[in-house]
Design a protein around this motif. Structure first.
Motif, short mmCIF file in Angstrom:
data_model
loop_
_atom_site.label_atom_id
_atom_site.label_comp_id
_atom_site.label_asym_id
_atom_site.label_seq_id
_atom_site.Cartn_x
_atom_site.Cartn_y
_atom_site.Cartn_z
N LEU A 76 0.68 -1.23 -0.03
CA LEU A 76 -0.10 0.14 -0.03
C LEU A 76 0.73 1.34 -0.42
N ALA A 77 2.47 1.09 0.85
CA ALA A 77 2.97 2.20 1.10
C ALA A 77 3.27 2.72 -0.24
N LYS A 78 4.28 1.37 -0.85
CA LYS A 78 4.31 1.82 -2.31
C LYS A 78 3.65 2.07 -3.70
N ARG A 79 2.28 2.02 -3.71
CA ARG A 79 1.57 2.53 -4.45
C ARG A 79 1.14 3.78 -3.68
N CYS A 80 0.83 4.22 -2.62
CA CYS A 80 0.87 5.29 -2.39
C CYS A 80 1.66 6.44 -2.82
N ALA A 81 3.03 5.93 -2.60
CA ALA A 81 4.17 7.52 -2.70
C ALA A 81 4.62 7.33 -4.65
N ALA A 82 3.58 6.52 -5.24
CA ALA A 82 4.17 6.47 -6.53
C ALA A 82 2.86 7.40 -6.97
N ALA A 84 -0.36 8.85 -4.71
CA ALA A 84 -1.32 8.91 -3.83
C ALA A 84 -2.68 9.40 -3.68
N GLY A 85 -2.47 10.15 -4.75
CA GLY A 85 -4.52 10.80 -5.23
C GLY A 85 -4.89 10.31 -5.58
N ASP A 86 -5.22 8.51 -5.49
CA ASP A 86 -5.20 7.80 -6.14
C ASP A 86 -6.10 6.57 -5.44
N ASN A 87 -6.17 6.92 -4.43
CA ASN A 87 -6.35 5.88 -3.43
C ASN A 87 -6.82 6.62 -1.77
N PRO A 88 -7.77 6.74 -1.35
CA PRO A 88 -8.28 7.35 0.39
C PRO A 88 -7.11 6.94 1.26
N ASP A 89 -7.53 5.78 0.84
CA ASP A 89 -6.17 4.56 1.83
C ASP A 89 -4.97 5.57 2.16
N CYS A 90 -4.72 5.68 1.34
CA CYS A 90 -3.33 6.96 1.46
C CYS A 90 -3.06 8.47 2.05
N LEU A 91 -4.46 9.14 2.89
CA LEU A 91 -4.55 10.08 3.53
C LEU A 91 -4.98 9.62 4.92
N LYS A 92 -5.18 8.36 5.21
CA LYS A 92 -4.75 7.28 6.38
C LYS A 92 -3.93 8.06 7.25
N PRO A 93 -3.96 8.01 8.62
CA PRO A 93 -3.16 8.32 9.49
C PRO A 93 -2.43 7.05 9.54
N LEU A 94 -0.94 6.60 10.09
CA LEU A 94 -0.32 5.70 9.79
C LEU A 94 -1.23 5.19 10.78
N ASP A 95 -1.40 5.37 12.17
CA ASP A 95 -1.80 3.88 13.04
C ASP A 95 -3.12 3.29 12.06
N LYS A 96 -3.73 4.17 11.75
CA LYS A 96 -5.15 4.08 11.75
C LYS A 96 -4.70 2.66 10.05
N ILE A 97 -3.93 2.92 9.67
CA ILE A 97 -3.71 1.80 8.22
C ILE A 97 -2.74 0.57 9.25
N PHE A 98 -2.29 0.25 10.31
CA PHE A 98 -1.95 -0.38 10.36
C PHE A 98 -3.03 -1.33 11.37
N LEU A 99 -3.85 -0.13 12.23
CA LEU A 99 -4.52 -1.21 12.93
C LEU A 99 -5.88 -1.28 11.57
N ASP A 100 -5.93 -0.89 10.91
CA ASP A 100 -7.24 -1.43 9.97
C ASP A 100 -6.82 -2.78 8.80
N THR A 101 -5.54 -2.76 9.46
CA THR A 101 -4.24 -3.98 8.46
C THR A 101 -4.72 -5.91 9.91
N ILE A 102 -4.28 -4.88 10.14
CA ILE A 102 -4.82 -6.50 11.51
C ILE A 102 -6.29 -6.41 11.86
N CYS A 103 -7.01 -5.88 11.79
CA CYS A 103 -8.86 -5.88 12.17
C CYS A 103 -9.12 -6.75 10.34
N GLN A 104 -8.86 -7.10 9.42
CA GLN A 104 -8.99 -7.43 8.27
C GLN A 104 -8.06 -8.73 8.00
N GLU A 105 -7.45 -9.17 9.12
CA GLU A 105 -6.59 -10.90 8.99
C GLU A 105 -8.12 -11.70 10.06
N GLU A 106 -8.35 -12.92 8.87
CA GLU A 106 -8.97 -13.79 9.92
C GLU A 106 -8.17 -14.30 11.14
#
Length: 615
Positions: A76-82, A84-106
């Motif tokens: 995700l970070a790589k895509r955002c660096a290339a 950023a405007g194409d993905n709303p996830d790129c504007l999320k705070p860092l801790d939110k991105i990390f916790l979202d990733t954990i919460c998406q795990e089964e």
């Protein structure tokens, strides 16, 4: 994934580049997006830190899961660096991105409740689940040395990454660069020990035994200090943490002016807030920014940190913390009478209370490097109480002058406690000094297990061996500041599993008064003593061991059970029971059938001891 390369590269990220990062995404969220972080750190560095963060949050997860989540976030970070405007996830705070990733795990049921919460409560929930207590995750199994070397030669890079993961999940509050440096030490140990494996004179086991303590030492020490600081922040708040740092920095940099010291206090407090939140990226950036400021302003801070600032970034922080206090300014007056005698004191106290108290603490601390930071906080609290009383309408004219007498009394009492403890340590030595502590703390905290009581009193005994040999001007800072770490550990244990009301009072009421409060605790009158069951005292032939350390441990376990059975035991009763036990042990260890002797004599000893204890 080449973990060795990743770890080395991340440790070499230039400070100049790191300074380009904004201080916190809460301040400049757009500029501090995940894409911006990725561009700054580059892929391998970003992935290594992500892996540490996931291992620290999801401690029970597998290595494969931690790597997968790290790779997902990195993608995700790589895509955002290339773009950023194409993905709303790129504007999320860092801790939110990390916790979202954990919460998406089964299959992570432990985090279901946390994932249902909204930020920032969700992050607080995740942090509350971090568990650094021993036994929460099984300890490292020490592998066969030959097998470990074979594994290292075949899977060097993945093995270093796996070690990184294992350290991270066992130390969920540990600063990421510390973990990275430990991984390098681990890899160096494996290379050094396994490199000479073909030499017939090379002892693999001895090599690992000699070098392993150097690998784990920074993990234990840094982990304990970081958890301790976070505990102070959580329990007593930012004001207490700032006061503690103000006292410590004023002692270390006595030539620095108040504005400079106060700036460092604010920056360090903000750093700890980020670190304790689990925001690893901001935590790293904050620390490096502070180090840069300190090392580029040595001329106004200290003449004792030049060599520290020449060291690599990782070693720099530890070096500065352990550096000697700078010399006091030659023109610094020995007293701070203006804080008592000036006529406008009460007006300043009323108008800018916290600033006035901070200036007092700064001025007093820079004059007294021989006091512990905790003692300085008690002096600061005493000064605050004095002004609250003496600035009231109608207070007697000599009210403030009484403060000096109270201060002298407190200093004398504190120094007397430390001197008495050191006198006992020097007289009795490690083992018997620890037994004195065991008797005292078992009466105060009988709810603790034998293992906990032995561990905590062993740590206190180590403090005695370290500090009691120092000169008088070094004794208090060494003893009380190290003892504060142990008491902090006891209080964190109390938070997870309450001990008793007395411990609760000491751990909750005042950070500065925690040590004197614990010292004044007596027998827990509400404790229900252990019943004399058949299994409470058992005696077997393993008491005849020639390994002194094992024998002492068994005797200490018996001492704890004896006090839990009879909390009101007197010194005379204890001496009688101890003499009877020693006689029985000597008798049975001379017998040919030792176990049979203990089976027969053990119950007899218990009967005789009951009579002694009831006399």
């Amino acid at each position: 994934m080449n973990w060795r390369k990743i770890i080395y590269v991340i440790l070499l990220v230039s400070l100049t580049a790191v300074k380009a990062l904004p201080r916190s995404y809460r301040d400049t969220e757009e500029k501090n997006s995940i894409g911006q972080r990725f561009s700054q750190l580059q892929e391998n560095n970003f992935k290594a830190i992500a892996m540490i963060m996931f291992a620290q949050y999801v401690q029970g997860g597998t290595f494969g899961r931690a790597v997968k989540m790290a790779e997902d976030v990195t993608d995700l970070a790589k895509r955002c660096a290339a773009a950023a405007g194409d993905n709303p996830d790129c504007l999320k705070p860092l801790d939110k991105i990390f916790l979202d990733t954990i919460c998406q795990e089964e299959n992570l049921p432990r985090f279901t409740d946390c994932c249902a919460k909204k930020d920032p409560e969700r992050n607080d929930c995740f942090l509350s689940l971090k568990n650094s207590s021993r036994g929460f995750i099984s300890p490292f199994e020490r592998p066969n040395a030959e097998a470990a070397c074979k594994n290292h030669s075949q899977h060097q890079h993945s093995l270093t990454g796996y070690f990184l993961y294992e350290v991270s999940r066992r130390h969920p509050f540990l600063y990421a660069p510390t973990i990275l440096s430990v991984a390098i030490r681990y890899d160096d140990m494996m290379k050094n020990c396994c490199g000479g494996a073909e030499d017939p004179t090379h002892n693999l086991e001895e090599c690992f035994r000699r070098q392993a303590p150097k690998v784990v030492k920074p993990v234990k020490e840094d982990g304990l200090r970081q958890e301790h600081t976070c505990g102070i922040l959580k329990k007593f708040g930012e004001r207490t943490l700032k006061a503690l740092k103000l006292a410590q920095i004023s002692q270390k940099f006595p030539k620095a002016d108040f504005v400079t010291v106060n700036k460092l206090v604010m920056d360090i407090a903000n750093m700890h807030k980020d670190c304790c939140r689990g925001d690893m990226l901001d935590c790293m950036h904050d620390r490096e920014e502070i180090l840069h400021y300190v090392c580029t302003n040595q001329d106004i801070l200290s003449s004792k940190i030049k060599k520290c600032c020449e060291q690599p970034l990782l070693q720099r922080s530890e070096c500065i913390v352990n550096a000697e206090n700078d010399d006091k300014p030659a023109d610094l007056s020995p007293h701070v009478r203006e804080f008592i005698e000036d006529k406008g004191i009460c007006d300043r106290f009323a108008q800018e209370k916290d600033t006035h108290l901070a200036r007092f603490l700064y001025e007093y601390s820079r004059r007294h490097p021989e006091f512990s930071a905790q003692m300085l906080l008690r002096i600061g609290k005493g000064y605050e109480d004095l002004l609250q009383e003496c600035c009231k309408t109608g207070a007697p004219d000599d009210c403030r002058s009484r403060g000096e007498e109270e201060l002298k009394k407190h200093i004398y009492e504190t120094e007397s406690v430390m001197k008495t403890s050191c006198d006992i340590y020097k007289e009795k030595g490690d083992y018997y000094f620890q037994n004195e502590l065991l008797m005292s703390f078992t009466k105060k905290m009988p709810q603790l297990t034998s293992a906990e009581l032995i561990k905590f009193t062993k740590q206190m005994t180590t403090i005695g061996s370290k500090c009691c040999r120092l000169s008088q001007d070094k004794l208090l800072p060494c003893a009380e500041e190290n003892l504060d770490l142990v008491l902090g550990e006891i209080c964190r244990r109390h938070l997870t599993d309450p001990v008793n009301p007395g411990v609760c009072q000491c751990c909750s009421s005042s950070y500065a008064l925690r040590r004197p409060c614990m010292g004044k605790l007596e027998i827990d009158e509400n404790y229900v003593p252990l019943s004399l069951t058949p299994g409470l005292f058992t005696f077997h032939e393993d008491l005849c061991t020639t390994e002194e350390e094992k024998l002492q441990h068994k005797k200490q376990e018996m001492l704890i059970n004896l006090i839990k059975y009879k909390p009101q035991i007197t010194q005379e009763q204890l001496a009688s029971v101890t003499a009877a036990f020693t006689a029985m042990r000597e008798q049975c260890c001379k017998e040919e059938r030792r176990e049979a002797c203990f089976v027969k004599e053990g119950p007899e000893l218990i009967k005789r001891s009951e009579k002694m204890l009831s006399a």
